[in-house]
Design a protein around this motif. Structure first.
Motif, PDB file in Angstrom:
ATOM      1  N   ARG A   1       0.766  -1.340  -0.025  1.00 47.92           N
ATOM      2  CA  ARG A   1       0.028  -0.074   0.200  1.00 47.92           C
ATOM      3  C   ARG A   1       1.114   1.199   0.008  1.00 47.92           C
ATOM      4  NH1 ARG A   1      -5.581   1.449   0.231  1.00 47.92           N
ATOM      5  NH2 ARG A   1      -5.809  -0.866  -0.572  1.00 47.92           N
ATOM      6  N   ALA A   2       1.733   1.258   0.840  1.00 47.60           N
ATOM      7  CA  ALA A   2       2.805   2.389   0.841  1.00 47.60           C
ATOM      8  C   ALA A   2       3.628   2.526  -0.584  1.00 47.60           C
ATOM      9  CB  ALA A   2       4.076   2.341   1.957  1.00 47.60           C
ATOM     10  N   ALA A   3       4.017   1.584  -1.301  1.00 49.06           N
ATOM     11  CA  ALA A   3       4.508   1.605  -2.581  1.00 49.06           C
ATOM     12  C   ALA A   3       3.476   2.242  -3.587  1.00 49.06           C
ATOM     13  CB  ALA A   3       4.804   0.666  -3.060  1.00 49.06           C
ATOM     14  N   ALA A   4       2.216   1.860  -3.456  1.00 44.74           N
ATOM     15  CA  ALA A   4       1.107   2.406  -4.202  1.00 44.74           C
ATOM     16  C   ALA A   4       0.817   4.034  -3.779  1.00 44.74           C
ATOM     17  CB  ALA A   4      -0.066   1.815  -3.904  1.00 44.74           C
ATOM     18  N   ILE A   5       0.767   4.214  -2.626  1.00 51.38           N
ATOM     19  CA  ILE A   5       0.947   5.687  -2.431  1.00 51.38           C
ATOM     20  C   ILE A   5       1.894   6.396  -2.967  1.00 51.38           C
ATOM     21  CG2 ILE A   5       0.923   7.339  -0.506  1.00 51.38           C
ATOM     22  CD1 ILE A   5      -0.158   5.241   1.518  1.00 51.38           C
ATOM     23  N   GLN A   6       3.266   6.148  -2.889  1.00 55.32           N
ATOM     24  CA  GLN A   6       4.218   6.636  -3.602  1.00 55.32           C
ATOM     25  C   GLN A   6       4.111   6.891  -4.971  1.00 55.32           C
ATOM     26  OE1 GLN A   6       6.221   7.878  -0.769  1.00 55.32           O
ATOM     27  NE2 GLN A   6       4.748   6.443  -0.061  1.00 55.32           N
ATOM     28  N   ASP A   7       3.626   6.018  -5.629  1.00 56.24           N
ATOM     29  CA  ASP A   7       3.413   5.928  -7.083  1.00 56.24           C
ATOM     30  C   ASP A   7       2.403   7.104  -7.362  1.00 56.24           C
ATOM     31  OD1 ASP A   7       5.305   3.795  -7.667  1.00 56.24           O
ATOM     32  OD2 ASP A   7       3.690   2.485  -7.872  1.00 56.24           O
ATOM     33  N   GLU A   8       1.181   7.086  -6.623  1.00 55.03           N
ATOM     34  CA  GLU A   8       0.120   8.131  -6.729  1.00 55.03           C
ATOM     35  C   GLU A   8       0.887   9.483  -6.451  1.00 55.03           C
ATOM     36  OE1 GLU A   8      -4.411   9.162  -4.988  1.00 55.03           O
ATOM     37  OE2 GLU A   8      -3.314   7.189  -4.533  1.00 55.03           O
ATOM     38  N   LEU A   9       1.512   9.737  -5.499  1.00 56.19           N
ATOM     39  CA  LEU A   9       2.118  11.129  -5.206  1.00 56.19           C
ATOM     40  C   LEU A   9       2.889  11.395  -6.091  1.00 56.19           C
ATOM     41  CD1 LEU A   9       2.414  13.218  -2.829  1.00 56.19           C
ATOM     42  CD2 LEU A   9       4.321  11.721  -1.953  1.00 56.19           C
ATOM     43  N   LEU A  10       3.824  10.649  -6.802  1.00 56.03           N
ATOM     44  CA  LEU A  10       4.924  10.935  -7.579  1.00 56.03           C
ATOM     45  C   LEU A  10       4.718  10.731  -9.220  1.00 56.03           C
ATOM     46  CD1 LEU A  10       7.815   9.513  -5.288  1.00 56.03           C
ATOM     47  CD2 LEU A  10       7.301  11.831  -5.373  1.00 56.03           C
ATOM     48  N   ALA A  11       3.213  10.531  -9.303  1.00 54.03           N
ATOM     49  CA  ALA A  11       2.975  10.136 -10.809  1.00 54.03           C
ATOM     50  C   ALA A  11       3.504  11.258 -11.615  1.00 54.03           C
ATOM     51  CB  ALA A  11       1.375  10.248 -10.840  1.00 54.03           C
ATOM     52  N   PRO A  12       3.347  12.560 -11.313  1.00 50.75           N
ATOM     53  CA  PRO A  12       4.051  13.308 -12.415  1.00 50.75           C
ATOM     54  C   PRO A  12       5.492  13.221 -12.817  1.00 50.75           C
ATOM     55  CG  PRO A  12       2.646  14.544 -10.657  1.00 50.75           C
ATOM     56  CD  PRO A  12       2.820  13.186 -10.160  1.00 50.75           C
ATOM     57  N   LEU A  13       6.370  12.594 -11.786  1.00 54.03           N
ATOM     58  CA  LEU A  13       7.602  12.595 -12.093  1.00 54.03           C
ATOM     59  C   LEU A  13       8.055  11.249 -12.936  1.00 54.03           C
ATOM     60  CD1 LEU A  13       8.729  13.663  -8.494  1.00 54.03           C
ATOM     61  CD2 LEU A  13       8.475  15.229 -10.574  1.00 54.03           C
ATOM     62  N   SER A  14       9.112  11.500 -13.563  1.00 49.04           N
ATOM     63  CA  SER A  14       9.825  10.119 -14.182  1.00 49.04           C
ATOM     64  C   SER A  14      10.576   9.482 -12.906  1.00 49.04           C
ATOM     65  CB  SER A  14      10.862  10.501 -15.092  1.00 49.04           C
ATOM     66  OG  SER A  14      11.890  11.203 -14.729  1.00 49.04           O
ATOM     67  N   LYS A  15      11.187   8.174 -13.413  1.00 46.37           N
ATOM     68  CA  LYS A  15      11.763   7.448 -12.220  1.00 46.37           C
ATOM     69  C   LYS A  15      13.089   8.037 -11.895  1.00 46.37           C
ATOM     70  CE  LYS A  15      13.822   2.865 -11.668  1.00 46.37           C
ATOM     71  NZ  LYS A  15      13.877   1.366 -12.215  1.00 46.37           N
ATOM     72  N   ALA A  16      13.885   8.784 -12.948  1.00 45.71           N
ATOM     73  CA  ALA A  16      14.832   9.529 -12.608  1.00 45.71           C
ATOM     74  C   ALA A  16      14.631  10.719 -11.696  1.00 45.71           C
ATOM     75  CB  ALA A  16      15.582  10.081 -14.031  1.00 45.71           C
ATOM     76  N   GLU A  17      13.501  11.412 -12.145  1.00 47.26           N
ATOM     77  CA  GLU A  17      13.065  12.581 -11.421  1.00 47.26           C
ATOM     78  C   GLU A  17      12.756  12.071  -9.873  1.00 47.26           C
ATOM     79  OE1 GLU A  17      11.335  15.734 -14.536  1.00 47.26           O
ATOM     80  OE2 GLU A  17      10.272  13.708 -14.021  1.00 47.26           O
ATOM     81  N   ARG A  18      12.093  11.044  -9.484  1.00 48.37           N
ATOM     82  CA  ARG A  18      11.740  10.590  -8.417  1.00 48.37           C
ATOM     83  C   ARG A  18      13.173  10.320  -7.439  1.00 48.37           C
ATOM     84  NH1 ARG A  18       6.868   6.371  -9.131  1.00 48.37           N
ATOM     85  NH2 ARG A  18       5.625   7.692 -10.386  1.00 48.37           N
ATOM     86  N   ALA A  19      14.075   9.747  -8.054  1.00 46.04           N
ATOM     87  CA  ALA A  19      15.261   9.322  -7.352  1.00 46.04           C
ATOM     88  C   ALA A  19      16.121  10.647  -6.887  1.00 46.04           C
ATOM     89  CB  ALA A  19      16.182   8.527  -8.271  1.00 46.04           C
ATOM     90  N   GLU A  20      15.961  11.748  -7.895  1.00 45.54           N
ATOM     91  CA  GLU A  20      16.474  13.044  -7.692  1.00 45.54           C
ATOM     92  C   GLU A  20      15.856  13.669  -6.504  1.00 45.54           C
ATOM     93  OE1 GLU A  20      18.961  16.298  -7.980  1.00 45.54           O
ATOM     94  OE2 GLU A  20      19.440  14.105  -8.398  1.00 45.54           O
ATOM     95  N   LEU A  21      14.580  13.539  -6.410  1.00 49.98           N
ATOM     96  CA  LEU A  21      13.995  14.171  -5.411  1.00 49.98           C
ATOM     97  C   LEU A  21      14.040  13.494  -4.107  1.00 49.98           C
ATOM     98  CD1 LEU A  21      11.435  15.922  -4.432  1.00 49.98           C
ATOM     99  CD2 LEU A  21       9.732  14.149  -4.938  1.00 49.98           C
ATOM    100  N   VAL A  22      14.339  12.207  -4.086  1.00 49.47           N
ATOM    101  CA  VAL A  22      14.470  11.528  -2.980  1.00 49.47           C
ATOM    102  C   VAL A  22      15.842  11.883  -2.484  1.00 49.47           C
ATOM    103  CG1 VAL A  22      14.803   9.232  -1.633  1.00 49.47           C
ATOM    104  CG2 VAL A  22      12.819   9.673  -3.283  1.00 49.47           C
ATOM    105  N   ARG A  23      16.768  12.001  -3.304  1.00 52.82           N
ATOM    106  CA  ARG A  23      18.273  12.429  -2.905  1.00 52.82           C
ATOM    107  C   ARG A  23      18.196  13.972  -2.445  1.00 52.82           C
ATOM    108  NH1 ARG A  23      22.515  15.257  -4.479  1.00 52.82           N
ATOM    109  NH2 ARG A  23      21.385  16.429  -6.025  1.00 52.82           N
ATOM    110  N   LEU A  24      17.384  14.756  -3.071  1.00 57.13           N
ATOM    111  CA  LEU A  24      17.490  16.365  -2.428  1.00 57.13           C
ATOM    112  C   LEU A  24      16.573  16.161  -1.028  1.00 57.13           C
ATOM    113  CD1 LEU A  24      16.622  17.857  -5.972  1.00 57.13           C
ATOM    114  CD2 LEU A  24      18.916  17.942  -4.640  1.00 57.13           C
ATOM    115  N   LEU A  25      15.733  15.559  -0.983  1.00 59.34           N
ATOM    116  CA  LEU A  25      14.811  15.505   0.511  1.00 59.34           C
ATOM    117  C   LEU A  25      15.673  15.141   1.363  1.00 59.34           C
ATOM    118  CD1 LEU A  25      11.211  14.456  -0.762  1.00 59.34           C
ATOM    119  CD2 LEU A  25      11.961  17.019   0.006  1.00 59.34           C
ATOM    120  N   THR A  26      16.372  13.855   1.041  1.00 57.09           N
ATOM    121  CA  THR A  26      17.332  13.241   1.953  1.00 57.09           C
ATOM    122  C   THR A  26      18.388  14.356   2.771  1.00 57.09           C
ATOM    123  OG1 THR A  26      17.070  11.052   1.055  1.00 57.09           O
ATOM    124  CG2 THR A  26      18.881  11.416   2.688  1.00 57.09           C
TER     125      THR A  26
END
Length: 138
Positions: A104-129
């Motif tokens: 369910r958590a993975a599905a939530i992440q997919d829903e939240l991050l739907a506008p981003l590509s896989k690379a953009e998602r990784a970059e967002l996580v890196r920046l938020l970290t």
């Protein structure tokens, strides 16, 4: 306001919080349930340790553990080395539940991050970290 990173983060965090609350509620769960069950997969822990590891306030840990205990997902027993402490252990039923919550958590992440590509998602996580580490240090 839309040019201020703090405003954007606040708005996005509120949206993410709503998604987590709504999507976990659909299956009779709360975000705290996942946050408490997942670390127990590596072994038992005291209530206080769970609070420290998850960043959940102690009173909220106790309330959520009461719910998880009533549902049969965890067991609490006095620590044989220190009877003032409770040791929390995940049950077989809890292991099944944490797998369900992880999906369910993975599905939530997919829903939240739907506008981003896989690379953009990784970059967002890196920046938020980086931001989170800076906040913790400061």
């Amino acid at each position: 306001m839309e040019h201020l990173p703090s405003w954007l983060l606040t708005q996005t965090a509120a949206h993410a919080g709503r998604l987590v609350t709504e999507r976990f509620a659909e299956i009779g769960a709360r975000g705290y349930h996942y946050r408490l069950l997942e670390p127990l997969l590596t072994g038992p822990a005291s209530q206080a340790d769970l609070g420290r590891r998850t960043g959940i306030h102690f009173s909220d840990v106790v309330a959520a553990l009461n719910e998880l205990t009533e549902a049969g997902y965890v067991e609490r027993r006095p620590d044989p080395a220190d009877r003032r402490r409770n040791v929390v252990t995940i049950t077989a039923r809890g292991r099944t539940r944490v797998a369900e919550l992880a999906a369910r958590a993975a599905a939530i992440q997919d829903e939240l991050l739907a506008p981003l590509s896989k690379a953009e998602r990784a970059e967002l996580v890196r920046l938020l970290t980086l931001l989170r580490a800076g906040a913790a240090a400061g």
